[in-house]
Design an enzyme around this catalytic site. Structure first.
Site, short mmCIF file in Angstrom:
data_model
loop_
_atom_site.label_atom_id
_atom_site.label_comp_id
_atom_site.label_asym_id
_atom_site.label_seq_id
_atom_site.Cartn_x
_atom_site.Cartn_y
_atom_site.Cartn_z
N CYS A 32 -17.02 -2.84 3.18
CA CYS A 32 -17.88 -3.91 3.67
C CYS A 32 -17.04 -5.08 4.18
O CYS A 32 -16.08 -5.51 3.51
CB CYS A 32 -18.82 -4.39 2.58
SG CYS A 32 -20.03 -5.62 3.15
N GLY A 74 -25.29 -8.74 3.49
CA GLY A 74 -25.77 -8.23 2.23
C GLY A 74 -26.95 -7.28 2.31
O GLY A 74 -27.11 -6.56 3.25
N SER A 130 -28.74 2.55 6.02
CA SER A 130 -27.32 2.87 5.97
C SER A 130 -27.12 4.14 5.14
O SER A 130 -27.42 4.17 3.95
CB SER A 130 -26.54 1.72 5.34
OG SER A 130 -26.67 0.54 6.12
N ARG A 142 -20.22 4.64 -0.71
CA ARG A 142 -21.38 3.76 -0.85
C ARG A 142 -21.86 3.84 -2.30
O ARG A 142 -22.72 4.65 -2.66
CB ARG A 142 -22.47 4.15 0.14
CG ARG A 142 -22.02 3.99 1.60
CD ARG A 142 -23.18 4.03 2.56
NE ARG A 142 -24.09 2.93 2.36
CZ ARG A 142 -23.91 1.68 2.82
NH1 ARG A 142 -22.81 1.37 3.51
NH2 ARG A 142 -24.80 0.74 2.59
N CYS A 262 -23.66 -4.30 22.87
CA CYS A 262 -22.79 -5.38 23.34
C CYS A 262 -21.36 -4.90 23.57
O CYS A 262 -20.68 -5.35 24.50
CB CYS A 262 -22.81 -6.55 22.34
SG CYS A 262 -22.32 -6.13 20.66
N CYS A 268 -20.80 -10.34 26.07
CA CYS A 268 -21.29 -10.28 24.70
C CYS A 268 -22.78 -10.63 24.68
O CYS A 268 -23.27 -11.35 25.55
CB CYS A 268 -20.54 -11.26 23.81
SG CYS A 268 -18.81 -10.78 23.50
N ASP A 284 -21.58 -11.71 14.53
CA ASP A 284 -21.41 -11.35 13.13
C ASP A 284 -19.95 -11.08 12.77
O ASP A 284 -19.58 -11.06 11.60
CB ASP A 284 -22.24 -10.09 12.83
CG ASP A 284 -22.54 -9.94 11.35
OD1 ASP A 284 -22.48 -10.95 10.63
OD2 ASP A 284 -22.84 -8.82 10.91
N CYS A 333 -17.46 0.42 29.55
CA CYS A 333 -17.19 -0.35 28.32
C CYS A 333 -16.81 -1.80 28.58
O CYS A 333 -16.84 -2.61 27.65
CB CYS A 333 -16.10 0.32 27.50
SG CYS A 333 -14.43 0.13 28.17
N CYS A 360 -9.68 1.85 22.73
CA CYS A 360 -9.64 2.16 24.16
C CYS A 360 -9.36 3.65 24.40
O CYS A 360 -10.06 4.30 25.18
CB CYS A 360 -8.56 1.31 24.84
SG CYS A 360 -8.30 1.70 26.59
#
Length: 422
Positions: A32, A74, A130, A142, A262, A268, A284, A333, A360
């Site tokens: 995370c 979270g 997830s 996880r 994005c 962006c 983020d 891209c 790339c």
């Protein structure tokens, strides 16, 4: 982006992602990228009611018929069902008549109960779950703070969603334990009937350390092989049955449309990332004081989007590495993600010269591998659209008119050539 005048600003033009309980989470996944996630949330601080109402009222006042909200963490379900009842109540209170409201939420699904699922269905939430694959893969990373795996609880949560017919998709982090298991993942998801999946490469970094380059859990070569293997399975002889976000975005470009992700767009996304306390950031991956735009409790949306910090952030993606400018795959891209680049300082005053996206080589390997079949599939889709359009009895566009498919290209450069085989 942020340089547009405030008078032109509408909420439909931006995405808003609110970290509902900041970084609190009931799991302790070691990859995370939030620094304080550790599986022991303790006392959870959710978004303050006054702050929530202030923002929603402002957002809705500028909605112009459409308002979208994304709730993350979270683990956002730690905020409790009463919090989200308050959310939809405020949305309804401040929405102008006829406003289309959409809510999406990303969760580890371990806390989903029948009551949660009923709520999601009633208010049309799109839920992202997830899940990293079959039990042995998922439970390796996880986990709870005790070290126990979360697979059974995740599958139980998915069962609740399915019982209530809630729309959901699967998000899978690609790491050392599953990067060589593309077939196993795709077979598993197909067997379970998961129609919408997304694979994202895991990163080893902290979002708060935006001044430091990230490291990654897989190599570009590994990720490239993974993408190619997944493509072969996704393609399915020209009849895809699973929607995978990377594949779908690549197909959009082959169809002459803009990519939705994005990472693969020319700029962006125009986004506000909000912390639980209202602090606002443009991305983020850039939760850092250097990229803080302000706070929704003290600044208007126009002020946040007009911030010089936002304008500076908006120039990161278009500032391409030299090797990208002449790349045959640039339109697929646009240099990837700025966060995945290494910036070589040219002088103390500037941010330096960008190097290519870490992945790339992965992208190039995928585009080379998939190109002929993507083109063939794009042609099939155009022919299908042309047949369907012809059956409506509507007059076809002129050669130099915009194509009926919505690509934004001229008819002669889009679907007209496909009519010969329609």
């Amino acid at each position: 982006m942020a340089g547009s005048c405030a008078a032109e600003f509408q909420t439909k033009d931006i995405g808003v992602m609110w970290k509902t309980v900041s970084e609190a989470c009931n799991l302790a996944c070691d990859y995370c990228y939030y620094s304080t996630c550790g599986g022991k949330p303790g006392a959870v601080n959710r978004i303050d009611s006054a702050l929530l109402e202030r923002f929603i009222s402002q957002f809705m006042a500028r909605s112009n018929g459409q308002a979208s909200f994304a709730w993350q963490g979270g683990e956002p379900l730690l905020a409790g069902l009463d919090f989200f009842r308050e959310v939809v109540s405020l949305q309804a209170k401040y929405a102008p008549p006829g406003t289309v409201i959409s809510n999406s939420l990303q969760t580890n699904a371990t806390l989903i109960t029948p009551e949660w699922a009923q709520f999601f269905k009633r208010y049309h939430f799109l839920v992202g779950v997830s899940l990293d694959g079959p039990r042995e893969i998922h439970d390796a990373r996880r986990v709870y703070a005790s070290g126990g795996g979360s697979f059974d609880r995740v599958m139980q949560g998915i069962a609740h969603l399915r019982r209530e017919q809630v729309d959901f998709n699967i998000l899978t982090v690609i790491h050392e334990g599953n990067v060589d298991k593309g077939k196993e993942l795709m077979d598993f998801y197909r067997e379970l009937g998961f129609g919408y999946v997304q694979f994202i490469p895991g990163m080893d970094f902290r979002a708060q350390q935006a001044d430091k380059p990230p490291s990654f859990l897989v190599t570009p070569q590994q990720y490239g092989r993974f993408l190619c293997q997944v493509f072969d399975l996704w393609y399915n002889g020209g009849q895809p049955v699973i929607s995978e976000r990377f594949m779908d975005n690549t197909m959009s470009v082959h169809l002459g449309r803009q990519a939705e992700m994005c990472t693969h767009s020319a700029t962006c996304s125009k986004t506000l990332i909000l912390e639980q306390n209202g602090d606002a950031y443009p991305c983020d991956f850039y939760i850092h004081e250097d990229y803080k735009l302000g706070n929704v409790g003290t600044h208007s949306l126009e002020e946040l989007l007009a911030s010089p910090v936002y304008r500076s952030f908006a120039t990161l993606k278009p500032e391409l590495p030299e090797s990208c400018k002449s790349c045959e795959y640039l339109s697929f891209c646009y240099g990837g993600c700025p966060r995945n680049r290494r910036w070589e300082k040219a002088d103390p005053e500037g941010r330096g010269v960008p190097h290519p996206d870490y992945f790339c080589a992965s992208y190039k390997a995928f585009y080379r591998h998939s190109f002929p079949r993507m083109e063939e599939l794009a042609l099939q889709l155009r022919r299908q659209w042309a047949r369907e359009y012809a059956q409506t009895g509507l007059k076809l566009p002129g050669r130099n008119d915009l194509c009926f498919c919505g690509s934004g290209r001229k008819f002669k450069a889009c679907c007209q050539p496909a009519l010969a085989g329609a």
